[in-house]
Write an enzyme that holds these catalytic residues in place. Structure first.
Site, PDB file in Angstrom:
ATOM      1  N   THR A   1      -3.059  90.248  24.432  1.00 38.62           N
ATOM      2  CA  THR A   1      -2.469  90.831  23.221  1.00 38.62           C
ATOM      3  C   THR A   1      -2.694  92.339  23.257  1.00 38.62           C
ATOM      4  O   THR A   1      -3.838  92.799  23.198  1.00 38.62           O
ATOM      5  CB  THR A   1      -3.128  90.221  21.982  1.00 38.62           C
ATOM      6  OG1 THR A   1      -2.864  88.821  22.012  1.00 38.62           O
ATOM      7  CG2 THR A   1      -2.590  90.818  20.697  1.00 38.62           C
TER       8      THR A   1
ATOM      9  N   GLU B   1       1.196  85.420  24.305  1.00 38.73           N
ATOM     10  CA  GLU B   1       0.830  84.009  24.263  1.00 38.73           C
ATOM     11  C   GLU B   1       0.593  83.598  22.814  1.00 38.73           C
ATOM     12  O   GLU B   1      -0.033  84.331  22.061  1.00 38.73           O
ATOM     13  CB  GLU B   1      -0.452  83.825  25.092  1.00 38.73           C
ATOM     14  CG  GLU B   1      -0.804  82.398  25.311  1.00 38.73           C
ATOM     15  CD  GLU B   1       0.424  81.571  25.636  1.00 38.73           C
ATOM     16  OE1 GLU B   1       1.023  81.775  26.693  1.00 38.73           O
ATOM     17  OE2 GLU B   1       0.805  80.713  24.810  1.00 38.73           O
TER      18      GLU B   1
ATOM     19  N   ARG C   1      -2.978  78.122  20.350  1.00 37.50           N
ATOM     20  CA  ARG C   1      -4.148  78.039  19.464  1.00 37.50           C
ATOM     21  C   ARG C   1      -5.270  77.360  20.210  1.00 37.50           C
ATOM     22  O   ARG C   1      -5.038  76.379  20.927  1.00 37.50           O
ATOM     23  CB  ARG C   1      -3.837  77.159  18.238  1.00 37.50           C
ATOM     24  CG  ARG C   1      -2.912  77.765  17.236  1.00 37.50           C
ATOM     25  CD  ARG C   1      -2.369  76.681  16.335  1.00 37.50           C
ATOM     26  NE  ARG C   1      -1.676  75.659  17.116  1.00 37.50           N
ATOM     27  CZ  ARG C   1      -1.304  74.468  16.654  1.00 37.50           C
ATOM     28  NH1 ARG C   1      -1.570  74.120  15.425  1.00 37.50           N
ATOM     29  NH2 ARG C   1      -0.669  73.606  17.428  1.00 37.50           N
TER      30      ARG C   1
ATOM     31  N   LEU D   1      -1.299  76.559   5.309  1.00 36.35           N
ATOM     32  CA  LEU D   1      -1.555  76.694   3.871  1.00 36.35           C
ATOM     33  C   LEU D   1      -2.791  75.896   3.477  1.00 36.35           C
ATOM     34  O   LEU D   1      -2.887  75.419   2.356  1.00 36.35           O
ATOM     35  CB  LEU D   1      -0.327  76.217   3.080  1.00 36.35           C
ATOM     36  CG  LEU D   1       0.883  77.160   3.066  1.00 36.35           C
ATOM     37  CD1 LEU D   1       2.050  76.543   2.292  1.00 36.35           C
ATOM     38  CD2 LEU D   1       0.530  78.526   2.453  1.00 36.35           C
TER      39      LEU D   1
ATOM     40  N   ALA E   1      -6.358  76.022   2.349  1.00 31.85           N
ATOM     41  CA  ALA E   1      -7.359  76.976   1.851  1.00 31.85           C
ATOM     42  C   ALA E   1      -8.703  76.644   2.492  1.00 31.85           C
ATOM     43  O   ALA E   1      -8.992  75.490   2.812  1.00 31.85           O
ATOM     44  CB  ALA E   1      -7.444  76.874   0.336  1.00 31.85           C
ATOM     45  N   GLY E   2      -9.513  77.666   2.703  1.00 33.48           N
ATOM     46  CA  GLY E   2     -10.793  77.439   3.368  1.00 33.48           C
ATOM     47  C   GLY E   2     -11.736  78.616   3.187  1.00 33.48           C
ATOM     48  O   GLY E   2     -11.568  79.419   2.255  1.00 33.48           O
TER      49      GLY E   2
ATOM     50  N   CYS F   1      -8.759  85.934  17.418  1.00 32.37           N
ATOM     51  CA  CYS F   1      -7.447  86.588  17.330  1.00 32.37           C
ATOM     52  C   CYS F   1      -7.146  87.217  15.982  1.00 32.37           C
ATOM     53  O   CYS F   1      -6.939  88.427  15.894  1.00 32.37           O
ATOM     54  CB  CYS F   1      -6.359  85.591  17.689  1.00 32.37           C
ATOM     55  SG  CYS F   1      -6.627  84.872  19.297  1.00 32.37           S
TER      56      CYS F   1
ATOM     57  N   LYS G   1     -13.326  76.964  13.929  1.00 32.61           N
ATOM     58  CA  LYS G   1     -12.464  75.849  13.526  1.00 32.61           C
ATOM     59  C   LYS G   1     -12.816  74.668  14.409  1.00 32.61           C
ATOM     60  O   LYS G   1     -13.658  74.796  15.308  1.00 32.61           O
ATOM     61  CB  LYS G   1     -10.990  76.217  13.643  1.00 32.61           C
ATOM     62  CG  LYS G   1     -10.547  76.501  15.064  1.00 32.61           C
ATOM     63  CD  LYS G   1      -9.046  76.640  15.142  1.00 32.61           C
ATOM     64  CE  LYS G   1      -8.594  76.719  16.580  1.00 32.61           C
ATOM     65  NZ  LYS G   1      -7.161  76.799  16.731  1.00 32.61           N
TER      66      LYS G   1
HETATM   67  C1  UGA Z   1      -4.179  82.024  16.554  1.00 33.15           C
HETATM   68  C2  UGA Z   1      -2.688  81.689  16.406  1.00 33.15           C
HETATM   69  O1  UGA Z   1      -2.524  80.524  15.596  1.00 33.15           O
HETATM   70  C3  UGA Z   1      -2.059  81.450  17.772  1.00 33.15           C
HETATM   71  O2  UGA Z   1      -0.660  81.235  17.610  1.00 33.15           O
HETATM   72  C4  UGA Z   1      -2.294  82.686  18.644  1.00 33.15           C
HETATM   73  O3  UGA Z   1      -1.782  82.499  19.958  1.00 33.15           O
HETATM   74  C5  UGA Z   1      -3.779  82.944  18.758  1.00 33.15           C
HETATM   75  O4  UGA Z   1      -4.328  83.138  17.430  1.00 33.15           O
HETATM   76  C6  UGA Z   1      -3.956  84.183  19.609  1.00 33.15           C
HETATM   77  O5  UGA Z   1      -3.529  85.266  19.175  1.00 33.15           O
HETATM   78  O6  UGA Z   1      -4.420  84.073  20.747  1.00 33.15           O
HETATM   79  P1  UGA Z   1      -6.429  80.566  16.936  1.00 33.15           P
HETATM   80  O7  UGA Z   1      -7.165  81.828  16.629  1.00 33.15           O
HETATM   81  O8  UGA Z   1      -6.815  79.765  18.122  1.00 33.15           O
HETATM   82  O9  UGA Z   1      -4.850  80.880  17.107  1.00 33.15           O
HETATM   83  O10 UGA Z   1      -6.608  79.609  15.693  1.00 33.15           O
HETATM   84  P2  UGA Z   1      -5.766  79.127  14.426  1.00 33.15           P
HETATM   85  O11 UGA Z   1      -5.593  77.674  14.505  1.00 33.15           O
HETATM   86  O12 UGA Z   1      -4.569  79.951  14.224  1.00 33.15           O
HETATM   87  O13 UGA Z   1      -6.824  79.430  13.262  1.00 33.15           O
HETATM   88  C7  UGA Z   1      -7.260  80.755  12.976  1.00 33.15           C
HETATM   89  C8  UGA Z   1      -8.132  80.758  11.753  1.00 33.15           C
HETATM   90  O14 UGA Z   1      -7.384  80.480  10.577  1.00 33.15           O
HETATM   91  C9  UGA Z   1      -9.252  79.721  11.781  1.00 33.15           C
HETATM   92  O15 UGA Z   1     -10.424  80.303  11.266  1.00 33.15           O
HETATM   93  C10 UGA Z   1      -8.747  78.621  10.876  1.00 33.15           C
HETATM   94  O16 UGA Z   1      -9.766  77.872  10.291  1.00 33.15           O
HETATM   95  C11 UGA Z   1      -7.990  79.442   9.846  1.00 33.15           C
HETATM   96  N1  UGA Z   1      -6.940  78.666   9.135  1.00 33.15           N
HETATM   97  C12 UGA Z   1      -5.847  78.236   9.808  1.00 33.15           C
HETATM   98  C13 UGA Z   1      -7.080  78.413   7.781  1.00 33.15           C
HETATM   99  O17 UGA Z   1      -8.085  78.809   7.134  1.00 33.15           O
HETATM  100  N2  UGA Z   1      -6.099  77.711   7.132  1.00 33.15           N
HETATM  101  C14 UGA Z   1      -4.987  77.280   7.770  1.00 33.15           C
HETATM  102  O18 UGA Z   1      -4.122  76.654   7.113  1.00 33.15           O
HETATM  103  C15 UGA Z   1      -4.860  77.534   9.136  1.00 33.15           C
END
Ligand code: UGA
Length: 436
Positions: free
Chosen positions: A122, A151, A154, A253, A255-256, A263, A324
């Site tokens: 990135t 990329e 997740r 969506l 909440a947490g 990232c 996560k």
């Molecule tokens: C994120 C993006 O989702 C990917 O598309 C991207 O490629 C990646 O960053 C990157 O730039 O490399 P990632 O960091 O692995 O992926 O994890 P996510 O599943 O997106 O979650 C990120 C954070 O948001 C976590 O702390 C998760 O708990 C939080 N989250 C996610 C929430 O609090 N609520 C949600 O509804 C979704």
């Protein structure tokens, strides 16, 4: 196609293994000798479901190689991917591009014949131009094109995200380079995954805009959750109610305790810095960065409030430490704010995480670690769910009550139902939902 992947971190390793699985011959290069030795002996340095098998199958079928020798790997490649880290630069939050530029120098030294140089890391807008300038300066006669191909995988779902992507973004206006990239992603074309061909700068920005938008979405629902708590509404129903509107969509969506990981925190900050540098501030993203930081800290207060406002001498069981589920990654995890704040307030914290305890031990040296959720809960005054691992979703609640000292549960991921918890006799606090 012969592909060389420079950097065997998350993105490099998953992308390299998946490209090999597409049938390409892939060489993954890393200068970390011990990492390459581990990979060559079949030991995967990160936890990602399905990755170990994918790597071992493709190594056995001689399509996937690991080496510290960049020279031959670069000279023989049709496409060289740069997948090294771009961490936040200490002090100012800009992406630190020193590793990307060092790789560009190395590619310039060794490339042979037409080579497509692809940034998968990135990188801020304009980095591709800089990579091109570095290579041109070192090798004015070289035949190459620099392409941006961000990329979107997740952690925890990386292989699926790579193989069944919502879209592939390729930033180059050069036809030869586009043809190579089409070939690299051929199996996905056959599956009709949408591919967005665009300019290099646009592609670089798409990556940041995508992550920032998702961070905005999460932060929005988190603030709605706070409001729900004040007005007696239910944030999960709000999320469902708005998410069914196709213009909003149901995903991201939940909440947490605030977003974490390698990232969103880094990329929102970097986007905000770039935007300020160009005199076009993205104030909504600036606000999201601040709100999310404050939220992680506020979560400790929520736990303290659930315990009656004073946790001195209390023992608190934390379930989950990773940012996560399905990852051992602790980067910017909410637990890194919550645990020390509880400790500072006088509580002792004992934690269990299925995968992240090794990392956690380095970052939270005063944390007591348990071998199972039950060992953590034994005699604790409260159970706090910080990460939504599947194995925490269906705990035997009778046993939880008998193991805990008391009946307090704080669920920062909304994985239990308030009415059910109340019926079972728990004092249950969750995010943005009435207690039940
Ligand atoms: C994120 C993006 O989702 C990917 O598309 C991207 O490629 C990646 O960053 C990157 O730039 O490399 P990632 O960091 O692995 O992926 O994890 P996510 O599943 O997106 O979650 C990120 C954070 O948001 C976590 O702390 C998760 O708990 C939080 N989250 C996610 C929430 O609090 N609520 C949600 O509804 C979704």
């Amino acid at each position: 196609m012969r592909i060389t992947m420079i950097g065997t971190g998350y993105v490099g390793l998953v992308s390299g293994a998946c490209f090999a699985d597409f049938g390409h011959v892939v060489t993954c290069v890393d200068m970390d000798v011990s990492k390459i030795e581990r990979l060559n002996s079949g030991d995967i340095p990160i936890y990602e479901p399905g990755l170990k098998r994918l790597v071992s199958t493709n190594v056995a079928e001689e399509r996937l190689f690991f080496t510290t020798e960049a020279k031959g790997a670069i000279a023989n490649a049709d496409a060289v991917f740069i997948a090294v880290g771009t961490p936040s630069r200490r002090g100012d939050g800009h992406a630190d591009l020193q590793y990307v530029y060092a790789v560009a120098e190395e590619i310039a030294q060794h490339m042979d014949g037409f080579t497509v140089v692809v940034t998968k890391s990135t990188v801020p807008v304009g980095t591709g131009d800089e990579v091109e300038a570095i290579i041109k300066k070192a090798r004015p006669d070289a035949d190459f094109e620099v392409v941006s191909n961000p990329e979107f995988l997740r952690e925890g779902a990386a292989i699926k995200d790579f193989k069944i992507p919502d879209r592939i973004v390729v930033g180059t206006e050069d036809e030869r380079a586009r043809a190579v990239m089409r070939e690299v992603y051929r199996p996905l074309f056959l599956k009709e995954s949408p591919i967005v061909f665009t300019s290099r700068r646009t592609s670089e920005l798409i990556k940041y805009a995508g992550n920032a938008f998702l961070a905005v979405k999460i932060t929005f629902i988190n603030e709605m959750a706070d409001l729900c708590e004040k007005v007696g509404a239910n944030v999960q129903e709000v999320a469902r109610g708005i998410g069914l509107d196709g213009r909003i969509g149901p995903k991201f969506l939940n909440a947490g305790p605030g977003y974490g990981g390698s990232c969103f925190p880094k990329d929102t900050l970097a986007l905000s810095k770039t935007a300020n540098d160009y005199g076009a501030p993205v104030r909504i993203v600036d606000t999201v960065v601040d709100v999310n930081k404050a939220r992680k800290k506020a979560m400790a207060g929520k736990v303290i409030a659930a315990l009656g406002g004073d946790v001195k001498g209390k023992r608190i069981a934390a379930l989950g430490l990773a940012f996560k589920q399905n990852t051992d990654d602790m980067r910017d995890a909410p637990s890194l704010d919550i645990v020390p704040m509880l400790q500072e307030a006088g509580a002792s914290v004992v934690a269990f995480d299925p995968e992240a305890m090794g990392e956690a031990a380095k970052l939270l040296p005063d944390l007591e670690l348990a071998k199972s959720p039950w060992e953590a809960l034994d005699g604790a005054d409260a159970m706090v769910i910080i990460t939504e691992w599947d194995q925490f979703r269906a705990l035997d609640l009778e046993r939880v009550k008998n193991t805990l000292n008391g009946n307090i549960v704080v669920d920062l991921r909304n994985i239990y139902r308030p009415d059910n918890m109340a019926a079972k006799g728990f004092e249950y606090t969750s995010i943005g939902r009435p207690s039940g």
